[in-house]
Design an enzyme around this catalytic site. Structure first.
Site, mmCIF file in Angstrom:
data_model
loop_
_atom_site.group_PDB
_atom_site.id
_atom_site.type_symbol
_atom_site.label_atom_id
_atom_site.label_comp_id
_atom_site.label_asym_id
_atom_site.label_seq_id
_atom_site.Cartn_x
_atom_site.Cartn_y
_atom_site.Cartn_z
ATOM 1 N N CYS A 123 0.816 -1.228 0.000
ATOM 2 C CA CYS A 123 0.000 0.000 0.000
ATOM 3 C C CYS A 123 0.848 1.275 0.000
ATOM 4 C CB CYS A 123 -0.969 0.006 1.167
ATOM 5 S SG CYS A 123 -2.054 -1.428 1.188
ATOM 6 N N HIS A 181 -3.245 7.279 2.042
ATOM 7 C CA HIS A 181 -3.647 5.948 1.549
ATOM 8 C C HIS A 181 -5.039 5.669 2.099
ATOM 9 C CE1 HIS A 181 -3.975 1.816 0.694
ATOM 10 N NE2 HIS A 181 -3.794 1.400 1.932
ATOM 11 N N ASN A 223 -10.020 -0.037 -0.417
ATOM 12 C CA ASN A 223 -8.557 0.029 -0.380
ATOM 13 C C ASN A 223 -8.010 -0.565 -1.681
ATOM 14 O OD1 ASN A 223 -5.831 -0.322 0.093
ATOM 15 N ND2 ASN A 223 -6.070 -1.195 2.135
HETATM 16 N N1 ACO Z 1 -18.882 -8.341 8.693
HETATM 17 C C1 ACO Z 1 -19.407 -8.582 9.893
HETATM 18 N N2 ACO Z 1 -18.667 -8.921 10.976
HETATM 19 C C2 ACO Z 1 -17.319 -8.979 10.773
HETATM 20 C C3 ACO Z 1 -16.717 -8.739 9.542
HETATM 21 C C4 ACO Z 1 -17.544 -8.400 8.473
HETATM 22 N N3 ACO Z 1 -17.083 -8.126 7.246
HETATM 23 N N4 ACO Z 1 -15.383 -8.876 9.685
HETATM 24 C C5 ACO Z 1 -15.150 -9.199 10.963
HETATM 25 N N5 ACO Z 1 -16.325 -9.279 11.627
HETATM 26 C C6 ACO Z 1 -16.546 -9.592 13.030
HETATM 27 C C7 ACO Z 1 -15.383 -10.320 13.644
HETATM 28 O O1 ACO Z 1 -15.470 -11.701 13.365
HETATM 29 C C8 ACO Z 1 -15.553 -9.989 15.103
HETATM 30 O O2 ACO Z 1 -16.539 -10.842 15.629
HETATM 31 P P1 ACO Z 1 -16.336 -11.504 17.075
HETATM 32 O O3 ACO Z 1 -16.252 -10.324 18.027
HETATM 33 O O4 ACO Z 1 -17.563 -12.328 17.237
HETATM 34 O O5 ACO Z 1 -15.062 -12.276 16.971
HETATM 35 C C9 ACO Z 1 -16.132 -8.584 15.101
HETATM 36 O O6 ACO Z 1 -16.642 -8.391 13.775
HETATM 37 C C10 ACO Z 1 -15.134 -7.498 15.424
HETATM 38 O O7 ACO Z 1 -13.964 -7.730 14.664
HETATM 39 P P2 ACO Z 1 -12.682 -6.850 14.826
HETATM 40 O O8 ACO Z 1 -11.610 -7.416 13.960
HETATM 41 O O9 ACO Z 1 -12.402 -6.628 16.279
HETATM 42 O O10 ACO Z 1 -13.186 -5.471 14.240
HETATM 43 P P3 ACO Z 1 -12.405 -4.113 14.157
HETATM 44 O O11 ACO Z 1 -13.211 -3.062 14.791
HETATM 45 O O12 ACO Z 1 -10.979 -4.265 14.578
HETATM 46 O O13 ACO Z 1 -12.410 -3.856 12.604
HETATM 47 C C11 ACO Z 1 -11.069 -4.005 10.640
HETATM 48 C C12 ACO Z 1 -11.792 -4.760 11.726
HETATM 49 C C13 ACO Z 1 -12.084 -3.185 9.860
HETATM 50 C C14 ACO Z 1 -10.399 -5.002 9.701
HETATM 51 C C15 ACO Z 1 -10.041 -3.072 11.287
HETATM 52 O O14 ACO Z 1 -9.255 -3.770 12.203
HETATM 53 C C16 ACO Z 1 -9.170 -2.455 10.285
HETATM 54 O O15 ACO Z 1 -9.594 -1.676 9.439
HETATM 55 N N6 ACO Z 1 -7.852 -2.734 10.326
HETATM 56 C C17 ACO Z 1 -6.926 -2.213 9.392
HETATM 57 C C18 ACO Z 1 -6.765 -3.218 8.364
HETATM 58 C C19 ACO Z 1 -6.509 -2.641 7.033
HETATM 59 O O16 ACO Z 1 -6.875 -1.523 6.706
HETATM 60 N N7 ACO Z 1 -5.885 -3.422 6.207
HETATM 61 C C20 ACO Z 1 -5.675 -3.030 4.895
HETATM 62 C C21 ACO Z 1 -4.331 -3.328 4.455
HETATM 63 S S1 ACO Z 1 -3.159 -2.433 5.314
HETATM 64 C C22 ACO Z 1 -3.260 -0.939 4.887
HETATM 65 O O17 ACO Z 1 -3.727 -0.635 3.822
HETATM 66 C C23 ACO Z 1 -2.798 0.005 5.850
#
Ligand code: ACO
Length: 321
Positions: free
Chosen positions: A115, A248, A278
């Protein structure tokens, strides 16, 4: 004293025609539009057609950037393509793009920094331009992430999209690109990766994106905070001197945290994550092109481009428009 610098002379971008909305994803995995939007700010993403390759997306974006810059493909001295989803193992997507553009003989190579790839590519091209031997360079970020996602994994497949963005750099006596700041820490390799590789005629390892979402989130916020401080200090500027932040586009909450650190209202932040999701190396040039073409970014303004991605890699480029 160096008297060769580069300016961004033109921008361009391309999004594949097919749009996949969160509502469509509700029929594919156990998710909801509400969950995706509140956690990420994403409403939809574009998906490349089966016959489209990364170099095709790059070609469309490049043609627009060349046209905006008034530069002919034949006059390019350098082509850098940032991508994590190349057409093939080799030749590089930059070489494939070169021939599609009808450019000849100029050096062409890919940069792989996930990214942060566009930031790495722009910083690299700027160094070539500062040598004084290059007049025009094309820097592209192009990705087809839809092909490296597990469409059964709701924790990753909802986050990404396909697209391409490009800029043409032109040599100038005064700097457009004021400074660039690149970092990497490979000890985080497992936190965000596509661990597959080609071996003995087969794919070895899982060739699909996997990540520790909350670990990436925490790292990204800290890295971007540090980059803001580093870039501003290197240029003897104040945070208030930054007119536009073009980050980004991974997650609106990461972007908001970065804007808060700059003390910047979200009005001054270019946001496309809602419509593009993204697009990895393509996200910054896609957002930049939008804000240039709709007249938000104007001559004389300071524009901060910043990104963080797999590796981990992170970096920023400060541009005087
Ligand atoms: N739909 C519904 N529920 C979901 C989904 C979905 N698509 N995905 C995960 N869940 C559930 C999980 O299973 C979890 O359930 P549980 O509590 O029963 O286990 C719950 O939602 C919460 O999950 P978390 O992972 O704690 O959610 P969080 O608030 O951390 O959000 C996310 C997750 C959106 C991925 C966040 O951590 C994030 O954006 N991280 C950055 C990742 C990123 O941007 N990566 C891209 C590449 S790197 C870059 O570009 C910088």
């Amino acid at each position: 004293m160096n008297s060769h610098y580069s300016r961004i002379a033109g921008t361009g971008s391309y999004l594949p025609a097919k749009v996949l909305a969160n509502r469509d994803l509700e029929r594919m995995v156990d998710t909801t539009d509400e969950w995706i939007y509140t956690r990420t700010g994403i409403r939809q993403r574009h998906i490349a057609a089966d016959e489209e390759k990364t170099s095709d997306l790059a070609l469309q974006a490049s043609r627009k950037a060349l046209e905006a810059a008034g530069v002919a493909a034949a006059d390019l001295d350098l082509i850098v393509v940032a991508t994590t989803t190349p057409d093939m193992v080799f030749p590089s997507t930059a070489c494939l793009l070169q021939t599609k553009l009808g450019a000849r003989n100029c050096p062409a190579f890919d940069v792989q920094a996930v990214c942060s790839g566009f930031i790495y590519g722009l910083a690299t091209a700027d160094q070539f331009m500062r040598s004084g031997r290059f007049r025009n360079a094309l820097v592209v970020g192009a990705e087809i992430y839809s092909r490296i996602l597990d469409w059964n994994d709701r924790t990753t497949c909802v986050l990404f999209g396909d697209g391409a963005g490009a800029v043409v750099l032109r040599r100038d006596r005064t700097p457009g690109i004021l400074s660039s700041h690149l970092h990497a820490d490979g000890s985080y390799a497992n936190m965000l990766s596509v661990p597959g590789t080609v071996c003995g005629g087969k794919v070895s390892g899982r060739p699909l994106l996997q990540m520790d979402g909350s670990g990436v989130f925490r790292f990204a916020v800290k890295a971007l905070d540090d980059l803001v401080e580093e870039t501003i200090a290197a240029n003897g500027m104040q945070k208030a001197d930054i007119d536009w932040l073009v980050p980004h586009q991974a997650n609106i909450r990461i972007i908001q945290a970065s804007a808060r650190k700059l003390g910047m209202s979200m009005e001054k932040v270019v946001v496309t994550v809602d419509r593009h999701a993204n697009t990895s190396a393509a996200s910054i040039p896609l957002a930049l092109d939008e804000a240039v073409r709709d007249g938000r970014i104007r001559s004389g303004q300071h524009v901060l481009l910043e990104g963080v991605g797999g590796g981990f890699t992170w970096g920023a480029v400060l541009v005087k428009w």
